[in-house]
Design a protein around this motif. Structure first.
Motif, PDB file in Angstrom:
ATOM      1  N   LEU A 125      21.866  41.374  28.365  1.00 49.09           N
ATOM      2  CA  LEU A 125      21.725  42.420  27.354  1.00 49.09           C
ATOM      3  C   LEU A 125      21.665  43.787  28.025  1.00 49.09           C
ATOM      4  N   THR A 126      22.056  44.809  27.305  1.00 48.11           N
ATOM      5  CA  THR A 126      21.938  46.168  27.831  1.00 48.11           C
ATOM      6  C   THR A 126      20.467  46.558  27.892  1.00 48.11           C
ATOM      7  N   PRO A 127      20.099  47.545  28.715  1.00 44.55           N
ATOM      8  CA  PRO A 127      18.686  47.962  28.781  1.00 44.55           C
ATOM      9  C   PRO A 127      18.109  48.346  27.428  1.00 44.55           C
ATOM     10  N   ILE A 128      18.909  48.998  26.586  1.00 45.46           N
ATOM     11  CA  ILE A 128      18.415  49.381  25.255  1.00 45.46           C
ATOM     12  C   ILE A 128      18.172  48.142  24.411  1.00 45.46           C
ATOM     13  N   GLU A 129      19.103  47.173  24.460  1.00 43.96           N
ATOM     14  CA  GLU A 129      18.921  45.936  23.698  1.00 43.96           C
ATOM     15  C   GLU A 129      17.692  45.171  24.189  1.00 43.96           C
ATOM     16  N   TRP A 179      18.995  33.943  11.076  1.00 42.24           N
ATOM     17  CA  TRP A 179      19.151  33.700  12.512  1.00 42.24           C
ATOM     18  C   TRP A 179      20.371  34.447  13.052  1.00 42.24           C
ATOM     19  N   GLY A 180      21.462  34.411  12.286  1.00 43.26           N
ATOM     20  CA  GLY A 180      22.650  35.140  12.716  1.00 43.26           C
ATOM     21  C   GLY A 180      22.428  36.642  12.766  1.00 43.26           C
ATOM     22  N   LEU A 181      21.714  37.166  11.772  1.00 45.73           N
ATOM     23  CA  LEU A 181      21.433  38.602  11.745  1.00 45.73           C
ATOM     24  C   LEU A 181      20.543  39.014  12.922  1.00 45.73           C
ATOM     25  N   PHE A 212      20.154  42.138  17.996  1.00 41.33           N
ATOM     26  CA  PHE A 212      19.729  42.416  19.367  1.00 41.33           C
ATOM     27  C   PHE A 212      20.805  42.073  20.403  1.00 41.33           C
ATOM     28  N   ASN A 213      22.002  41.708  19.943  1.00 44.54           N
ATOM     29  CA  ASN A 213      23.087  41.414  20.885  1.00 44.54           C
ATOM     30  C   ASN A 213      24.400  41.976  20.348  1.00 44.54           C
ATOM     31  N   TRP A 269      26.982  48.683  12.286  1.00 36.51           N
ATOM     32  CA  TRP A 269      25.927  49.689  12.137  1.00 36.51           C
ATOM     33  C   TRP A 269      25.089  49.812  13.405  1.00 36.51           C
ATOM     34  N   ARG A 270      24.747  48.649  13.987  1.00 35.12           N
ATOM     35  CA  ARG A 270      23.922  48.677  15.195  1.00 35.12           C
ATOM     36  C   ARG A 270      24.670  49.305  16.362  1.00 35.12           C
ATOM     37  N   ASN A 271      25.986  49.065  16.464  1.00 32.36           N
ATOM     38  CA  ASN A 271      26.751  49.683  17.540  1.00 32.36           C
ATOM     39  C   ASN A 271      26.861  51.187  17.351  1.00 32.36           C
ATOM     40  N   ARG A 272      26.969  51.626  16.135  1.00 30.90           N
ATOM     41  CA  ARG A 272      26.965  53.071  15.900  1.00 30.90           C
ATOM     42  C   ARG A 272      25.616  53.677  16.283  1.00 30.90           C
ATOM     43  N   GLN A 273      24.542  52.947  15.968  1.00 32.35           N
ATOM     44  CA  GLN A 273      23.215  53.402  16.407  1.00 32.35           C
ATOM     45  C   GLN A 273      23.148  53.472  17.926  1.00 32.35           C
ATOM     46  N   TYR A 274      23.663  52.437  18.584  1.00 31.51           N
ATOM     47  CA  TYR A 274      23.647  52.394  20.044  1.00 31.51           C
ATOM     48  C   TYR A 274      24.427  53.560  20.634  1.00 31.51           C
ATOM     49  N   GLU A 275      25.608  53.812  20.106  1.00 30.69           N
ATOM     50  CA  GLU A 275      26.423  54.911  20.618  1.00 30.69           C
ATOM     51  C   GLU A 275      25.742  56.251  20.392  1.00 30.69           C
TER      52      GLU A 275
END
Length: 417
Positions: A44-48, A108-110, A115-116, A186-192
Protein backbone atom coordinates in the motif's frame (compact mmCIF):
# COMPACT_ATOMS: atom_id res chain seq x y z
CA UNK A 1 -13.04 -21.52 22.45
CA UNK A 2 -14.24 -17.95 22.50
CA UNK A 3 -11.23 -16.86 24.53
CA UNK A 4 -8.89 -18.58 22.07
CA UNK A 5 -10.59 -16.87 19.12
CA UNK A 6 -10.45 -13.48 20.88
CA UNK A 7 -6.72 -13.90 21.52
CA UNK A 8 -6.15 -14.94 17.89
CA UNK A 9 -8.10 -11.98 16.52
CA UNK A 10 -6.34 -9.54 18.84
CA UNK A 11 -2.91 -10.84 17.82
CA UNK A 12 -3.76 -10.40 14.11
CA UNK A 13 -5.11 -6.92 14.80
CA UNK A 14 -1.98 -5.83 16.67
CA UNK A 15 0.25 -7.41 14.04
CA UNK A 16 -1.52 -5.53 11.24
CA UNK A 17 -1.22 -2.24 13.11
CA UNK A 18 2.49 -2.85 13.68
CA UNK A 19 3.12 -3.67 10.01
CA UNK A 20 1.16 -0.63 8.84
CA UNK A 21 3.18 1.62 11.14
CA UNK A 22 6.54 -0.07 10.53
CA UNK A 23 6.51 -1.84 7.12
CA UNK A 24 10.06 -3.10 7.64
CA UNK A 25 8.83 -5.69 10.18
CA UNK A 26 6.61 -7.46 7.60
CA UNK A 27 9.38 -9.94 6.71
CA UNK A 28 9.52 -11.05 10.35
CA UNK A 29 5.86 -12.08 10.52
CA UNK A 30 5.42 -15.78 11.31
CA UNK A 31 3.09 -17.99 9.29
CA UNK A 32 2.65 -18.20 5.52
CA UNK A 33 -0.84 -16.66 5.43
CA UNK A 34 0.02 -13.92 7.89
CA UNK A 35 3.20 -13.05 6.03
CA UNK A 36 1.24 -12.94 2.76
CA UNK A 37 -1.24 -10.48 4.30
CA UNK A 38 1.62 -8.43 5.77
CA UNK A 39 3.35 -8.16 2.39
CA UNK A 40 0.07 -7.02 0.85
CA UNK A 41 -0.14 -4.28 3.47
CA UNK A 42 3.42 -3.21 2.71
CA UNK A 43 2.50 -2.70 -0.96
CA UNK A 44 0.00 0.00 0.00
CA UNK A 45 1.07 3.60 -0.46
CA UNK A 46 2.13 5.49 2.70
CA UNK A 47 -1.14 7.45 2.65
CA UNK A 48 -3.19 4.26 2.30
CA UNK A 49 -1.25 2.61 5.15
CA UNK A 50 -1.85 5.57 7.42
CA UNK A 51 -5.56 5.67 6.59
CA UNK A 52 -5.95 1.92 7.14
CA UNK A 53 -3.97 2.15 10.39
CA UNK A 54 -6.31 4.86 11.68
CA UNK A 55 -9.35 2.79 10.62
CA UNK A 56 -8.15 -0.39 12.36
CA UNK A 57 -7.20 1.59 15.44
CA UNK A 58 -10.70 3.07 15.60
CA UNK A 59 -12.54 -0.24 15.08
CA UNK A 60 -10.24 -2.58 16.97
CA UNK A 61 -11.63 -4.88 19.65
CA UNK A 62 -15.29 -4.33 20.54
CA UNK A 63 -15.59 -1.53 17.99
CA UNK A 64 -15.39 -4.08 15.14
CA UNK A 65 -18.19 -6.25 16.55
CA UNK A 66 -20.40 -3.25 17.25
CA UNK A 67 -19.96 -2.00 13.68
CA UNK A 68 -20.64 -5.51 12.26
CA UNK A 69 -23.78 -5.82 14.42
CA UNK A 70 -25.06 -2.45 13.18
CA UNK A 71 -24.49 -3.52 9.57
CA UNK A 72 -26.30 -6.81 10.21
CA UNK A 73 -29.31 -4.93 11.61
CA UNK A 74 -29.36 -2.65 8.57
CA UNK A 75 -29.06 -5.53 6.08
CA UNK A 76 -31.70 -7.52 7.98
CA UNK A 77 -34.08 -4.56 7.77
CA UNK A 78 -33.52 -4.51 4.01
CA UNK A 79 -34.27 -8.24 3.93
CA UNK A 80 -37.53 -7.73 5.80
CA UNK A 81 -38.55 -5.00 3.35
CA UNK A 82 -37.64 -7.30 0.45
CA UNK A 83 -39.81 -10.07 1.94
CA UNK A 84 -42.76 -7.70 2.40
CA UNK A 85 -42.48 -6.39 -1.17
CA UNK A 86 -41.97 -9.81 -2.83
CA UNK A 87 -43.35 -12.44 -0.45
CA UNK A 88 -43.83 -14.99 -3.21
CA UNK A 89 -40.21 -14.88 -4.32
CA UNK A 90 -38.49 -14.27 -0.97
CA UNK A 91 -39.42 -16.11 2.17
CA UNK A 92 -38.31 -14.30 5.31
CA UNK A 93 -35.29 -16.51 6.03
CA UNK A 94 -34.19 -16.46 2.38
CA UNK A 95 -34.62 -12.69 2.25
CA UNK A 96 -32.54 -12.23 5.40
CA UNK A 97 -29.83 -14.57 4.13
CA UNK A 98 -29.79 -12.89 0.71
CA UNK A 99 -29.69 -9.31 2.04
CA UNK A 100 -26.98 -10.06 4.62
CA UNK A 101 -24.89 -12.05 2.15
CA UNK A 102 -25.05 -9.41 -0.54
CA UNK A 103 -24.68 -6.59 2.00
CA UNK A 104 -21.58 -7.95 3.71
CA UNK A 105 -20.05 -8.89 0.33
CA UNK A 106 -20.55 -5.31 -0.84
CA UNK A 107 -19.26 -3.92 2.50
CA UNK A 108 -16.14 -6.09 2.29
CA UNK A 109 -15.54 -5.00 -1.29
CA UNK A 110 -16.01 -1.34 -0.40
CA UNK A 111 -13.55 -1.63 2.49
CA UNK A 112 -11.09 -3.29 0.14
CA UNK A 113 -11.18 -0.51 -2.47
CA UNK A 114 -11.47 2.19 0.21
CA UNK A 115 -7.98 1.39 1.49
CA UNK A 116 -6.47 -0.11 -1.68
CA UNK A 117 -7.74 2.28 -4.32
CA UNK A 118 -4.34 2.89 -5.93
CA UNK A 119 -3.97 -0.81 -6.75
CA UNK A 120 -7.49 -0.79 -8.21
CA UNK A 121 -6.42 1.93 -10.64
CA UNK A 122 -3.11 0.32 -11.55
CA UNK A 123 -4.74 -3.08 -12.19
CA UNK A 124 -8.26 -1.98 -13.08
CA UNK A 125 -8.64 -4.39 -16.04
CA UNK A 126 -7.46 -7.32 -13.94
CA UNK A 127 -9.77 -6.32 -11.09
CA UNK A 128 -12.67 -5.96 -13.53
CA UNK A 129 -12.14 -9.43 -14.98
CA UNK A 130 -11.86 -10.94 -11.51
CA UNK A 131 -15.13 -9.39 -10.35
CA UNK A 132 -16.96 -10.27 -13.58
CA UNK A 133 -15.73 -13.87 -13.52
CA UNK A 134 -16.72 -14.24 -9.88
CA UNK A 135 -20.19 -12.84 -10.54
CA UNK A 136 -20.55 -15.02 -13.66
CA UNK A 137 -19.50 -18.16 -11.81
CA UNK A 138 -21.87 -17.44 -8.95
CA UNK A 139 -24.78 -16.65 -11.25
CA UNK A 140 -24.14 -19.72 -13.41
CA UNK A 141 -23.88 -22.05 -10.42
CA UNK A 142 -27.02 -20.64 -8.89
CA UNK A 143 -29.07 -20.86 -12.06
CA UNK A 144 -27.85 -24.39 -12.89
CA UNK A 145 -28.63 -25.65 -9.42
CA UNK A 146 -32.04 -24.03 -9.52
CA UNK A 147 -32.74 -25.50 -12.96
CA UNK A 148 -31.69 -28.99 -11.97
CA UNK A 149 -33.70 -28.91 -8.79
CA UNK A 150 -36.84 -27.72 -10.56
CA UNK A 151 -36.75 -29.82 -13.76
CA UNK A 152 -34.07 -32.46 -13.30
CA UNK A 153 -33.04 -31.76 -16.90
CA UNK A 154 -29.61 -30.42 -17.84
CA UNK A 155 -31.06 -28.97 -21.06
CA UNK A 156 -33.67 -27.02 -19.16
CA UNK A 157 -30.98 -25.81 -16.78
CA UNK A 158 -28.89 -24.43 -19.63
CA UNK A 159 -31.93 -22.83 -21.17
CA UNK A 160 -32.69 -21.15 -17.91
CA UNK A 161 -29.05 -20.12 -17.60
CA UNK A 162 -29.18 -18.32 -20.94
CA UNK A 163 -32.45 -16.67 -20.06
CA UNK A 164 -31.73 -15.63 -16.50
CA UNK A 165 -27.93 -15.51 -16.43
CA UNK A 166 -27.67 -12.20 -18.27
CA UNK A 167 -30.14 -10.55 -15.91
CA UNK A 168 -28.31 -12.00 -12.90
CA UNK A 169 -24.97 -10.68 -14.14
CA UNK A 170 -26.46 -7.28 -14.85
CA UNK A 171 -27.99 -7.05 -11.38
CA UNK A 172 -24.76 -8.27 -9.75
CA UNK A 173 -22.73 -5.80 -11.76
CA UNK A 174 -24.98 -2.87 -10.94
CA UNK A 175 -25.19 -3.85 -7.29
CA UNK A 176 -21.51 -4.66 -6.76
CA UNK A 177 -19.29 -3.25 -9.49
CA UNK A 178 -20.83 0.18 -9.92
CA UNK A 179 -20.48 1.16 -6.21
CA UNK A 180 -16.92 -0.14 -6.17
CA UNK A 181 -16.07 1.83 -9.31
CA UNK A 182 -17.60 5.00 -7.86
CA UNK A 183 -15.75 4.63 -4.55
CA UNK A 184 -12.47 3.82 -6.31
CA UNK A 185 -12.74 6.87 -8.57
CA UNK A 186 -13.65 9.14 -5.67
CA UNK A 187 -10.89 7.84 -3.41
CA UNK A 188 -8.28 8.24 -6.15
CA UNK A 189 -9.35 11.81 -6.72
CA UNK A 190 -8.99 12.37 -2.98
CA UNK A 191 -5.54 10.78 -3.11
CA UNK A 192 -4.44 12.94 -6.02
CA UNK A 193 -5.76 16.08 -4.32
CA UNK A 194 -4.03 15.13 -1.04
CA UNK A 195 -0.78 14.30 -2.85
CA UNK A 196 -0.90 17.64 -4.65
CA UNK A 197 -1.58 19.41 -1.35
CA UNK A 198 1.36 17.64 0.34
CA UNK A 199 3.62 18.56 -2.59
CA UNK A 200 2.49 22.17 -2.38
CA UNK A 201 3.05 22.20 1.39
CA UNK A 202 6.52 20.72 0.94
CA UNK A 203 7.32 23.30 -1.72
CA UNK A 204 5.95 26.07 0.50
CA UNK A 205 8.08 24.87 3.41
CA UNK A 206 11.14 24.76 1.15
CA UNK A 207 10.49 28.28 -0.11
CA UNK A 208 9.85 29.44 3.46
CA UNK A 209 13.18 28.01 4.58
CA UNK A 210 14.95 29.63 1.66
CA UNK A 211 13.19 32.93 2.41
CA UNK A 212 14.17 32.67 6.07
CA UNK A 213 17.78 31.96 5.15
CA UNK A 214 17.90 34.78 2.63
CA UNK A 215 16.32 37.18 5.12
CA UNK A 216 18.84 36.14 7.74
CA UNK A 217 21.71 36.69 5.30
CA UNK A 218 20.25 40.06 4.35
CA UNK A 219 19.87 40.96 8.02
CA UNK A 220 23.50 40.04 8.67
CA UNK A 221 24.59 42.16 5.72
CA UNK A 222 22.53 45.03 7.10
CA UNK A 223 23.78 44.86 10.70
CA UNK A 224 27.39 43.79 10.38
CA UNK A 225 28.76 46.56 8.07
CA UNK A 226 26.73 49.29 9.76
CA UNK A 227 27.79 48.23 13.21
CA UNK A 228 31.40 47.38 12.43
CA UNK A 229 32.16 50.49 10.39
CA UNK A 230 30.66 52.82 12.99
CA UNK A 231 32.47 51.08 15.83
CA UNK A 232 35.80 51.05 14.02
CA UNK A 233 35.24 54.73 13.19
CA UNK A 234 34.78 55.44 16.88
CA UNK A 235 37.95 53.49 17.70
CA UNK A 236 39.83 55.54 15.14
CA UNK A 237 38.52 58.80 16.58
CA UNK A 238 39.54 57.79 20.08
CA UNK A 239 42.96 56.67 18.90
CA UNK A 240 43.51 60.04 17.20
CA UNK A 241 43.04 61.75 20.58
CA UNK A 242 46.37 60.32 21.66
CA UNK A 243 47.04 59.29 25.23
CA UNK A 244 43.73 60.75 26.43
CA UNK A 245 41.65 58.54 24.15
CA UNK A 246 43.84 55.45 24.14
CA UNK A 247 42.28 53.78 27.23
CA UNK A 248 38.78 54.31 25.88
CA UNK A 249 39.85 53.04 22.45
CA UNK A 250 41.31 49.94 24.07
CA UNK A 251 38.12 49.35 26.11
CA UNK A 252 35.96 49.80 23.02
CA UNK A 253 38.13 47.39 21.05
CA UNK A 254 37.89 44.83 23.87
CA UNK A 255 34.08 45.18 23.93
CA UNK A 256 33.97 44.83 20.15
CA UNK A 257 36.05 41.64 20.30
CA UNK A 258 33.76 40.28 23.03
CA UNK A 259 30.71 41.03 20.89
CA UNK A 260 32.16 39.38 17.80
CA UNK A 261 33.22 36.33 19.79
CA UNK A 262 29.75 36.04 21.37
CA UNK A 263 27.90 36.52 18.10
CA UNK A 264 30.05 34.51 15.70
CA UNK A 265 28.25 31.19 16.22
CA UNK A 266 24.80 32.71 16.85
CA UNK A 267 24.83 34.68 13.60
CA UNK A 268 25.25 31.43 11.69
CA UNK A 269 22.37 29.59 13.40
CA UNK A 270 18.66 29.64 12.73
CA UNK A 271 17.73 29.22 16.41
CA UNK A 272 19.69 29.95 19.58
CA UNK A 273 19.04 29.84 23.30
CA UNK A 274 17.69 32.91 25.01
CA UNK A 275 20.87 33.05 27.11
CA UNK A 276 23.02 33.27 23.96
CA UNK A 277 20.84 35.99 22.49
CA UNK A 278 20.90 38.00 25.74
CA UNK A 279 24.70 37.66 25.88
CA UNK A 280 25.02 38.94 22.34
CA UNK A 281 22.68 41.87 23.00
CA UNK A 282 24.62 42.72 26.18
CA UNK A 283 27.91 42.69 24.25
CA UNK A 284 26.39 44.91 21.56
CA UNK A 285 25.01 47.39 24.09
CA UNK A 286 28.39 47.57 25.85
CA UNK A 287 30.00 48.54 22.55
CA UNK A 288 27.35 51.15 21.90
CA UNK A 289 27.69 52.46 25.46
CA UNK A 290 31.44 52.86 24.92
CA UNK A 291 30.66 54.91 21.81
CA UNK A 292 27.79 56.97 23.28
CA UNK A 293 29.01 57.32 26.85
CA UNK A 294 26.49 58.51 29.44
CA UNK A 295 23.80 58.98 26.79
CA UNK A 296 23.12 55.24 26.82
CA UNK A 297 22.12 53.16 29.81
CA UNK A 298 20.83 49.58 29.67
CA UNK A 299 19.68 46.66 31.80
CA UNK A 300 18.81 43.05 31.06
CA UNK A 301 16.61 40.66 33.04
CA UNK A 302 16.63 36.97 32.11
CA UNK A 303 15.27 34.44 34.64
CA UNK A 304 17.42 31.33 34.96
CA UNK A 305 14.41 29.11 34.15
CA UNK A 306 14.14 30.67 30.70
CA UNK A 307 17.84 30.69 29.80
CA UNK A 308 17.53 27.60 27.57
CA UNK A 309 14.39 28.68 25.72
CA UNK A 310 14.96 28.56 21.95
CA UNK A 311 14.19 31.58 19.75
CA UNK A 312 15.09 32.61 16.18
CA UNK A 313 18.61 34.04 16.21
CA UNK A 314 19.29 37.79 16.07
CA UNK A 315 15.69 38.93 16.60
CA UNK A 316 16.52 40.60 19.93
CA UNK A 317 19.75 42.00 18.54
CA UNK A 318 17.74 43.53 15.68
CA UNK A 319 15.30 45.13 18.13
CA UNK A 320 18.18 46.47 20.22
CA UNK A 321 19.92 47.89 17.14
CA UNK A 322 16.61 49.43 16.05
CA UNK A 323 16.06 50.98 19.49
CA UNK A 324 19.53 52.55 19.45
CA UNK A 325 19.31 53.80 15.86
CA UNK A 326 15.73 55.14 15.90
CA UNK A 327 15.16 55.84 19.59
CA UNK A 328 18.27 56.64 21.62
CA UNK A 329 20.64 58.23 19.08
CA UNK A 330 18.10 60.85 17.83
CA UNK A 331 17.31 61.89 21.46
CA UNK A 332 19.55 64.70 22.75
CA UNK A 333 19.43 63.36 26.27
CA UNK A 334 19.99 59.74 25.16
CA UNK A 335 18.00 57.13 27.02
CA UNK A 336 17.72 53.69 28.56
CA UNK A 337 17.26 50.28 26.95
CA UNK A 338 15.71 47.50 29.05
CA UNK A 339 15.39 43.90 27.84
CA UNK A 340 13.47 41.26 29.79
CA UNK A 341 11.88 37.82 29.40
CA UNK A 342 8.73 36.61 31.15
CA UNK A 343 6.87 33.30 31.14
CA UNK A 344 3.15 34.02 30.71
CA UNK A 345 0.36 32.13 32.46
CA UNK A 346 -0.66 30.39 29.23
CA UNK A 347 2.86 28.96 28.90
CA UNK A 348 4.01 31.34 26.18
CA UNK A 349 7.22 33.33 26.24
CA UNK A 350 7.01 37.14 26.25
CA UNK A 351 10.07 39.26 25.45
CA UNK A 352 10.14 43.01 26.16
CA UNK A 353 12.59 45.50 24.77
CA UNK A 354 11.80 49.03 25.96
CA UNK A 355 13.68 52.22 25.21
CA UNK A 356 13.15 55.77 26.46
CA UNK A 357 14.11 57.40 23.17
CA UNK A 358 12.13 59.71 20.89
CA UNK A 359 9.18 57.29 20.53
CA UNK A 360 7.01 56.20 17.63
CA UNK A 361 5.71 59.69 16.92
CA UNK A 362 9.13 61.02 15.98
CA UNK A 363 10.26 58.16 13.71
CA UNK A 364 7.82 55.90 11.79
CA UNK A 365 9.20 52.65 13.15
CA UNK A 366 6.06 50.50 12.91
CA UNK A 367 5.81 50.23 9.16
CA UNK A 368 9.35 50.85 8.11
CA UNK A 369 12.66 49.21 8.60
CA UNK A 370 13.92 46.08 6.94
CA UNK A 371 15.09 44.72 10.28
CA UNK A 372 11.62 44.79 11.85
CA UNK A 373 10.03 43.18 8.80
CA UNK A 374 12.65 40.45 8.94
CA UNK A 375 11.91 39.88 12.62
CA UNK A 376 8.19 39.54 11.92
CA UNK A 377 8.75 37.18 9.00
CA UNK A 378 11.17 34.97 10.86
CA UNK A 379 8.89 34.79 13.89
CA UNK A 380 5.96 33.67 11.73
CA UNK A 381 8.12 31.15 9.91
CA UNK A 382 9.31 29.81 13.24
CA UNK A 383 5.76 29.53 14.60
CA UNK A 384 2.49 30.93 13.16
CA UNK A 385 1.36 31.77 16.69
CA UNK A 386 4.32 34.13 17.28
CA UNK A 387 3.85 37.90 17.08
CA UNK A 388 5.72 41.20 17.28
CA UNK A 389 3.98 44.40 18.38
CA UNK A 390 5.28 47.93 18.89
CA UNK A 391 3.65 50.59 21.05
CA UNK A 392 4.50 53.84 22.80
CA UNK A 393 5.92 53.55 26.29
CA UNK A 394 4.18 55.23 29.21
CA UNK A 395 7.24 57.40 29.87
CA UNK A 396 8.08 57.94 26.23
CA UNK A 397 10.06 55.76 23.93
CA UNK A 398 8.93 52.49 22.39
CA UNK A 399 8.06 49.06 23.74
CA UNK A 400 8.69 46.14 21.40
CA UNK A 401 6.93 42.98 22.57
CA UNK A 402 7.44 39.48 21.19
CA UNK A 403 5.10 36.64 22.16
CA UNK A 404 5.84 33.11 21.00
CA UNK A 405 5.28 29.52 22.18
CA UNK A 406 8.10 28.50 24.46
CA UNK A 407 10.51 25.83 23.25
CA UNK A 408 13.07 24.67 25.77
CA UNK A 409 16.33 23.03 24.70
CA UNK A 410 16.09 19.27 25.19
CA UNK A 411 18.88 19.22 27.74
CA UNK A 412 16.74 21.06 30.29
CA UNK A 413 13.22 20.71 31.57
CA UNK A 414 10.40 22.96 30.49
CA UNK A 415 9.88 25.56 33.20
CA UNK A 416 6.21 25.61 32.44
CA UNK A 417 5.85 21.98 33.47
Amino acid sequence: MLKKYTHWYRSIDEESLRVLKHPEVAAQVQGRVRRYVAMKLVKLTPIERQQLHDFLLKYRGAGFYIAAFKLMLMFSAIGVVLHLLLPARFELLKALAFSNGMGFALAWGLVGVWFNYRSSVRNKFKKFLRIVSTCAAGAAAGVLLAGLSDTGSMGMAFERLLRVGGIALLVAGLFYMVPLAIVTTWRNRQYEALTLQLQQDAERDRLARELSESQLRLLRAQIEPHFLFNTLGAVQQLAEQGAHGAPRAAALTADLIAFLRASLAEMRSEHVTLQSEFDMVAAYLRVMQARMGARLRFSLDLPDALAQAMIPSMILLTLAENAIKHGIEPALRGGTVHLSAVLMENGKLRLFLQDTGVGLGAVPVEGGGLGLENVRSRLLLSDPAASLTLRDGEDGGVIAEIVLPIKIASSLKDPAA
